[in-house]
Design a protein around this motif. Structure first.
Motif, short mmCIF file in Angstrom:
data_model
loop_
_atom_site.label_atom_id
_atom_site.label_comp_id
_atom_site.label_asym_id
_atom_site.label_seq_id
_atom_site.Cartn_x
_atom_site.Cartn_y
_atom_site.Cartn_z
N SER A 1 3.83 -3.24 -2.55
CA SER A 1 4.20 -2.98 -1.13
C SER A 1 5.62 -2.41 -1.12
CB SER A 1 4.05 -4.37 -0.46
OG SER A 1 5.20 -5.25 -0.93
N LYS B 1 -3.47 1.36 4.46
CA LYS B 1 -2.69 2.53 4.76
C LYS B 1 -3.45 3.65 4.19
CE LYS B 1 1.87 0.43 5.03
NZ LYS B 1 3.24 0.42 4.47
N VAL C 1 -0.02 -0.81 10.28
CA VAL C 1 0.87 -1.94 10.25
C VAL C 1 -0.09 -3.15 10.20
CG1 VAL C 1 2.62 -0.85 11.47
CG2 VAL C 1 1.11 -1.98 12.75
N ASP D 1 -0.81 -7.81 1.17
CA ASP D 1 -2.04 -8.51 1.55
C ASP D 1 -3.44 -7.87 0.91
OD1 ASP D 1 -0.32 -10.25 2.55
OD2 ASP D 1 -1.48 -10.36 4.45
N TYR D 2 -3.62 -6.65 1.45
CA TYR D 2 -4.49 -5.74 1.35
C TYR D 2 -4.91 -5.38 -0.37
CZ TYR D 2 -7.85 -1.56 0.44
OH TYR D 2 -8.58 -0.89 0.03
N GLY E 1 7.60 1.59 1.92
CA GLY E 1 7.31 0.08 2.07
C GLY E 1 8.52 -0.74 1.81
N PRO F 1 -1.86 -6.00 8.05
CA PRO F 1 -1.99 -6.02 6.62
C PRO F 1 -3.25 -6.07 6.16
CG PRO F 1 -0.46 -7.94 7.53
CD PRO F 1 -1.07 -7.18 8.79
N GLN G 1 1.44 0.34 -0.15
CA GLN G 1 0.21 -0.51 0.43
C GLN G 1 0.73 -1.93 1.00
OE1 GLN G 1 -2.25 -0.28 2.59
NE2 GLN G 1 -3.46 0.99 1.07
N HIS G 2 -0.04 -2.30 1.89
CA HIS G 2 0.15 -3.91 2.24
C HIS G 2 0.00 -4.77 1.19
CE1 HIS G 2 0.51 -2.56 6.48
NE2 HIS G 2 -0.63 -1.94 6.48
#
Ligand code: HEM
Ligand code: HEM
Length: 181
Positions: free
Chosen positions: A179, A33, A27, A137-138, A86, A29, A134-135
């Motif tokens: 996301s 994941k 969880v 931010d990542y 997401g 960011p 996926q986040h």
């Protein structure tokens, strides 16, 4: 041979859990994941972190202790976990990202992401990673390091070319869309 998820359980519950969560649905960011990720992709990234080909001080330390067999087992472990769905926070931005994801940008030569990551972003074995859920931010951070050349492991060649043609706004939009997949 395929990895054995049961053999990865102990490493996951003592090490990876701290940042990626026990079921791979982190969880945080900045922490990707891993649930539902392509097993071969996970093993390859761990190999690249360990050799230093993909530079990351945290994962360099984590991968140092892993054998090639551990890496395969960890890929199998997280690959079979169910990815949590997401949710995009900004629908207008996500809509712009969807256009790029599905159709690319013909004027600048950005190809459709769907061509390699699959129409729903779930990845294509064994080389093309899952992106779905996926986040943001990542994803944005990875696109930025592809473009700057910092993520320069051999598997990243195609992404470096693609990211070099993307604008900041396209990166933000496509990250937002991904996301929510
Ligand atoms: C990235 C696996 C432990 C923090 C990754 C990636 C993999 C991975 C495969 C790349 C994901 C991708 O490319 O989508 C593992 C495994 C672990 C472990 C199997 C246990 C053996 C940890 C721990 C931390 C951590 C304990 C935090 C202290 C991160 C971060 C990234 C990452 C921050 C992103 C690196 C970047 O921005 O390039 N991990 N990890 N991981 N992991 Fe781990
Ligand atoms: C990896 C995004 C198009 C091939 C990645 C990653 C991101 C990404 C964020 C890193 C995933 C992670 O760290 O978990 C995108 C976006 C695209 C796009 C937004 C469209 C604008 C493509 C296309 C191809 C491709 C068209 C094939 C020609 C790959 C490969 C990797 C990758 C091979 C793995 C890199 C490695 O092994 O280190 N992509 N991608 N991508 N992408 Fe794309």
């Amino acid at each position: 041979a395929k990895g054995d998820p049961a053999k990865a359980q102990q490493i996951v519950t003592t090490v990876c859990v701290a940042c990626h969560a026990a079921d791979g649905n982190s969880v945080v960011p900045a922490n990707p994941k891993l649930a539902g990720q392509i097993p071969e992709y996970i093993a390859k990234q761990l190999t690249d972190f360990k050799s230093g080909a993909r530079k990351n001080p945290i994962m360099f330390g984590m991968a140092a202790a892993l054998s090639p067999e551990d890496m395969k087992n960890l890929g199998a472990f997280f690959g079979e976990k169910k990815a949590a769905s997401g949710s995009a926070k900004d629908p207008a931005l996500a809509a712009a990202g969807q256009k790029l994801f599905k159709g690319g940008n013909q004027s600048s030569g950005v190809p459709a992401c769907a061509a390699c990551h699959g129409p729903s972003g779930s990845g294509i074995p064994a080389q093309f990673p899952r992106l779905a859920g996926q986040h943001a931010d990542y994803i944005l951070a990875q696109l930025t390091t592809f473009r700057s050349g910092e993520r320069a492991n051999d598997g990243a060649k195609m992404m470096r070319v693609i990211a070099s043609k993307m604008t900041d706004q396209e990166m933000k939009a496509v990250s937002e869309y991904i996301s929510g997949l």
